[in-house]
Design a protein around this motif. Sequence first.
Motif, PDB file in Angstrom:
ATOM      1  N   VAL A 170       1.231  -1.357  -0.138  1.00 48.86           N
ATOM      2  CA  VAL A 170       0.158  -0.149  -0.221  1.00 48.86           C
ATOM      3  C   VAL A 170       0.773   1.076  -0.223  1.00 48.86           C
ATOM      4  CG1 VAL A 170      -1.784   1.370   1.840  1.00 48.86           C
ATOM      5  CG2 VAL A 170      -1.812  -1.273   0.590  1.00 48.86           C
ATOM      6  N   ILE A 171       2.245   1.635   0.737  1.00 52.96           N
ATOM      7  CA  ILE A 171       2.733   2.237   0.471  1.00 52.96           C
ATOM      8  C   ILE A 171       3.811   2.735  -0.681  1.00 52.96           C
ATOM      9  CG2 ILE A 171       4.854   3.429   1.780  1.00 52.96           C
ATOM     10  CD1 ILE A 171       4.077   1.977   4.008  1.00 52.96           C
ATOM     11  N   ALA A 172       3.692   1.544  -1.650  1.00 52.43           N
ATOM     12  CA  ALA A 172       4.360   1.419  -2.667  1.00 52.43           C
ATOM     13  C   ALA A 172       3.704   2.262  -3.827  1.00 52.43           C
ATOM     14  CB  ALA A 172       5.631   0.591  -3.252  1.00 52.43           C
ATOM     15  N   ASP A 173       2.261   1.174  -3.345  1.00 48.38           N
ATOM     16  CA  ASP A 173       1.224   2.662  -4.181  1.00 48.38           C
ATOM     17  C   ASP A 173       0.381   4.285  -4.465  1.00 48.38           C
ATOM     18  OD1 ASP A 173       0.389  -0.587  -5.391  1.00 48.38           O
ATOM     19  OD2 ASP A 173      -1.051  -0.527  -4.331  1.00 48.38           O
ATOM     20  N   ARG A 174       0.804   3.851  -2.816  1.00 46.93           N
ATOM     21  CA  ARG A 174       0.549   5.439  -2.182  1.00 46.93           C
ATOM     22  C   ARG A 174       1.865   6.208  -3.110  1.00 46.93           C
ATOM     23  NH1 ARG A 174      -3.654   8.390  -2.025  1.00 46.93           N
ATOM     24  NH2 ARG A 174      -2.469   8.455  -3.916  1.00 46.93           N
ATOM     25  N   VAL A 175       2.777   5.217  -2.905  1.00 45.71           N
ATOM     26  CA  VAL A 175       4.343   6.444  -3.324  1.00 45.71           C
ATOM     27  C   VAL A 175       4.165   6.631  -5.308  1.00 45.71           C
ATOM     28  CG1 VAL A 175       6.868   6.727  -3.523  1.00 45.71           C
ATOM     29  CG2 VAL A 175       5.653   6.797  -1.594  1.00 45.71           C
ATOM     30  N   LEU A 176       4.014   5.687  -5.987  1.00 42.49           N
ATOM     31  CA  LEU A 176       3.624   5.491  -7.052  1.00 42.49           C
ATOM     32  C   LEU A 176       2.652   6.225  -7.839  1.00 42.49           C
ATOM     33  CD1 LEU A 176       5.399   2.207  -7.599  1.00 42.49           C
ATOM     34  CD2 LEU A 176       6.955   4.234  -7.971  1.00 42.49           C
ATOM     35  N   ALA A 177       1.580   6.549  -7.034  1.00 41.79           N
ATOM     36  CA  ALA A 177       0.472   7.041  -7.457  1.00 41.79           C
ATOM     37  C   ALA A 177       0.775   8.168  -8.582  1.00 41.79           C
ATOM     38  CB  ALA A 177      -0.838   6.581  -6.554  1.00 41.79           C
ATOM     39  N   PRO A 178       0.000   8.373  -9.637  1.00 39.39           N
ATOM     40  CA  PRO A 178       0.450   9.785 -10.441  1.00 39.39           C
ATOM     41  C   PRO A 178      -0.568  11.194  -9.796  1.00 39.39           C
ATOM     42  CG  PRO A 178      -0.259   7.853 -11.702  1.00 39.39           C
ATOM     43  CD  PRO A 178      -0.403   7.070 -10.447  1.00 39.39           C
ATOM     44  N   THR A 179       0.331  11.875  -9.703  1.00 43.97           N
ATOM     45  CA  THR A 179      -0.626  12.897  -8.789  1.00 43.97           C
ATOM     46  C   THR A 179      -0.355  14.609  -8.802  1.00 43.97           C
ATOM     47  OG1 THR A 179      -0.687  14.080  -6.456  1.00 43.97           O
ATOM     48  CG2 THR A 179       1.578  12.849  -7.260  1.00 43.97           C
ATOM     49  N   ALA A 180      -0.665  15.420  -8.744  1.00 47.39           N
ATOM     50  CA  ALA A 180      -0.440  16.817  -9.340  1.00 47.39           C
ATOM     51  C   ALA A 180       0.372  17.172  -8.256  1.00 47.39           C
ATOM     52  CB  ALA A 180      -1.563  17.933  -9.715  1.00 47.39           C
ATOM     53  N   TYR A 181       0.519  16.639  -7.251  1.00 52.41           N
ATOM     54  CA  TYR A 181       1.083  17.522  -5.511  1.00 52.41           C
ATOM     55  C   TYR A 181       2.367  16.971  -5.025  1.00 52.41           C
ATOM     56  CZ  TYR A 181      -3.602  18.960  -4.518  1.00 52.41           C
ATOM     57  OH  TYR A 181      -5.163  19.430  -4.280  1.00 52.41           O
ATOM     58  N   VAL A 182       3.308  18.226  -5.206  1.00 50.65           N
ATOM     59  CA  VAL A 182       5.171  17.496  -5.293  1.00 50.65           C
ATOM     60  C   VAL A 182       5.020  17.350  -3.707  1.00 50.65           C
ATOM     61  CG1 VAL A 182       7.001  17.792  -4.981  1.00 50.65           C
ATOM     62  CG2 VAL A 182       5.588  17.640  -7.058  1.00 50.65           C
ATOM     63  N   TRP A 183       4.825  16.905  -2.334  1.00 50.31           N
ATOM     64  CA  TRP A 183       4.859  16.694  -1.461  1.00 50.31           C
ATOM     65  C   TRP A 183       5.895  17.988  -0.712  1.00 50.31           C
ATOM     66  CZ3 TRP A 183       5.423  10.252  -1.100  1.00 50.31           C
ATOM     67  CH2 TRP A 183       4.116   9.942  -1.451  1.00 50.31           C
ATOM     68  N   ARG A 184       5.277  18.423   0.185  1.00 51.78           N
ATOM     69  CA  ARG A 184       6.724  19.223   0.954  1.00 51.78           C
ATOM     70  C   ARG A 184       6.575  19.362   2.022  1.00 51.78           C
ATOM     71  NH1 ARG A 184       7.686  22.397  -4.171  1.00 51.78           N
ATOM     72  NH2 ARG A 184       5.554  22.649  -5.523  1.00 51.78           N
ATOM     73  N   HIS A 185       5.958  19.093   3.026  1.00 47.45           N
ATOM     74  CA  HIS A 185       5.502  19.246   4.771  1.00 47.45           C
ATOM     75  C   HIS A 185       6.047  17.723   4.903  1.00 47.45           C
ATOM     76  CE1 HIS A 185       2.855  21.817   2.527  1.00 47.45           C
ATOM     77  NE2 HIS A 185       3.188  23.461   3.604  1.00 47.45           N
ATOM     78  N   GLY A 186       6.863  17.491   4.647  1.00 41.06           N
ATOM     79  CA  GLY A 186       7.260  15.850   5.587  1.00 41.06           C
ATOM     80  C   GLY A 186       6.213  14.154   5.334  1.00 41.06           C
ATOM     81  N   GLU A 187       5.680  14.406   4.324  1.00 44.72           N
ATOM     82  CA  GLU A 187       5.090  13.566   4.148  1.00 44.72           C
ATOM     83  C   GLU A 187       5.644  12.255   3.823  1.00 44.72           C
ATOM     84  OE1 GLU A 187       3.001  16.962   2.485  1.00 44.72           O
ATOM     85  OE2 GLU A 187       4.224  16.557   2.471  1.00 44.72           O
ATOM     86  N   ASP A 188       7.549  12.425   3.179  1.00 46.22           N
ATOM     87  CA  ASP A 188       8.076  11.317   2.387  1.00 46.22           C
ATOM     88  C   ASP A 188       8.897  10.906   4.087  1.00 46.22           C
ATOM     89  OD1 ASP A 188       9.394  14.191   2.996  1.00 46.22           O
ATOM     90  OD2 ASP A 188      10.626  13.549   1.793  1.00 46.22           O
ATOM     91  N   ASP A 189       8.934  11.758   4.894  1.00 46.04           N
ATOM     92  CA  ASP A 189       9.294  11.378   6.357  1.00 46.04           C
ATOM     93  C   ASP A 189       8.925  10.664   7.079  1.00 46.04           C
ATOM     94  OD1 ASP A 189      12.114  12.733   6.043  1.00 46.04           O
ATOM     95  OD2 ASP A 189      10.875  14.183   6.449  1.00 46.04           O
ATOM     96  N   ARG A 190       7.322  10.893   7.605  1.00 40.08           N
ATOM     97  CA  ARG A 190       6.377  10.392   7.906  1.00 40.08           C
ATOM     98  C   ARG A 190       6.405   8.643   7.026  1.00 40.08           C
ATOM     99  NH1 ARG A 190       4.001  14.416  10.282  1.00 40.08           N
ATOM    100  NH2 ARG A 190       1.667  13.870  10.281  1.00 40.08           N
ATOM    101  N   LEU A 191       5.848   9.095   5.613  1.00 35.23           N
ATOM    102  CA  LEU A 191       5.828   7.707   5.427  1.00 35.23           C
ATOM    103  C   LEU A 191       7.372   6.336   5.551  1.00 35.23           C
ATOM    104  CD1 LEU A 191       4.435   8.262   1.788  1.00 35.23           C
ATOM    105  CD2 LEU A 191       3.872   6.593   3.482  1.00 35.23           C
ATOM    106  N   ALA A 192       8.276   7.352   5.483  1.00 37.42           N
ATOM    107  CA  ALA A 192       9.710   6.507   5.418  1.00 37.42           C
ATOM    108  C   ALA A 192       9.383   5.683   7.775  1.00 37.42           C
ATOM    109  CB  ALA A 192      10.946   6.828   5.358  1.00 37.42           C
ATOM    110  N   TYR A 193       9.284   6.617   7.975  1.00 38.19           N
ATOM    111  CA  TYR A 193       8.812   6.148   8.740  1.00 38.19           C
ATOM    112  C   TYR A 193       8.006   4.564   9.577  1.00 38.19           C
ATOM    113  CZ  TYR A 193       8.800   6.746  14.675  1.00 38.19           C
ATOM    114  OH  TYR A 193       8.442   6.363  15.866  1.00 38.19           O
ATOM    115  N   ALA A 194       6.988   5.093   8.419  1.00 35.78           N
ATOM    116  CA  ALA A 194       5.948   4.109   8.859  1.00 35.78           C
ATOM    117  C   ALA A 194       6.742   2.703   8.456  1.00 35.78           C
ATOM    118  CB  ALA A 194       4.744   4.594   8.625  1.00 35.78           C
TER     119      ALA A 194
END
Length: 310
Positions: A170-194
């Motif tokens: 699910v984390i891979a699906d979420r990270v790879l899913a097409p989106t118009a948003y570039v994460w700018r508020h620590g989302e990558d860190d929170r997912l890495a922590y998970a």
Amino acid sequence: MSEAYWQSVMHTGKEVPPDRTLDESTVELVELLGSPNPRSREDVAYPLLTTWLSKGVYDDLLAGLGDGIVPGLRYGLGHDGDVSVIRRSYSALMLAEILGRDNNEHLMSARTVLEWGDLATSWYIREQDHRGWIPEQGWAHAIAHGADLLAALARSRHFGRLELTVLLDVIADRVLAPTAYVWRHGEDDRLAYAVMTLLHRNSLDPGIIEPWLARLGDGIRPPRTRGHLETEWPSPAAANTSAFLRALHLQLALGVQGRADLRSDAELFAEQPVHRADLLLAVLDQIRAESPWLYRPTSRALPVESGPRT
């Protein structure tokens, strides 16, 4: 009740109000979790509910409390850019708190937790609104709050190897899913922590993790154009994936534990993932392959050769 009423509760020790039932107070505070007013949501509803949760007020009602919050994950799902994301996001954050209480105190059945896990993962991969901070409305942060929810599920004693593998996918699906948003508020860190929380369970061997990492690496290595338009490369999803891999590498290197609220279930977790060294190299391989002209497979820095860097 008015905001002034709840502010008075905040200023008098955050105790459950004696002039109304717990059910009445809870229903109103849960409704305020979806308020576009950040004062009501972040300064009143969330701190009061989490305080009562930590004091054991809901210990005999925990499953019912979560069942009342779970529908918020579906509220307006599929919408992007409106206020409905706040209800979804804070429902996820509150559900993470409830699961954290169960992880510490062992209050709920496996059936309940697994059902919530199904609903949470279904919401997370379908969430379209990735905004972090919204002017005048405060934090939405659905991606970050969803990562917190997945981390709480990963800590659950009710999640075994199969369920943890599903969370990883699910984390891979979420990270790879097409989106118009570039994460700018620590989302990558929170997912890495998970992910670190998953790894500390030591239920997933490199035979599962390394193909998962390769899948993420494939998401940042499609054919690149030579243009300079912002829409050409990297795509927002590729930028998010790249940032996530770097965050994961850093947390592995630093030895982040991903187990902040554990007490009674400490036996489920290792101090460090048993395959940590191999995982560090596997993540580094994906980062290096994104820009092979820059990241050489060597332990010392060498001059960068001139040539095309497309």
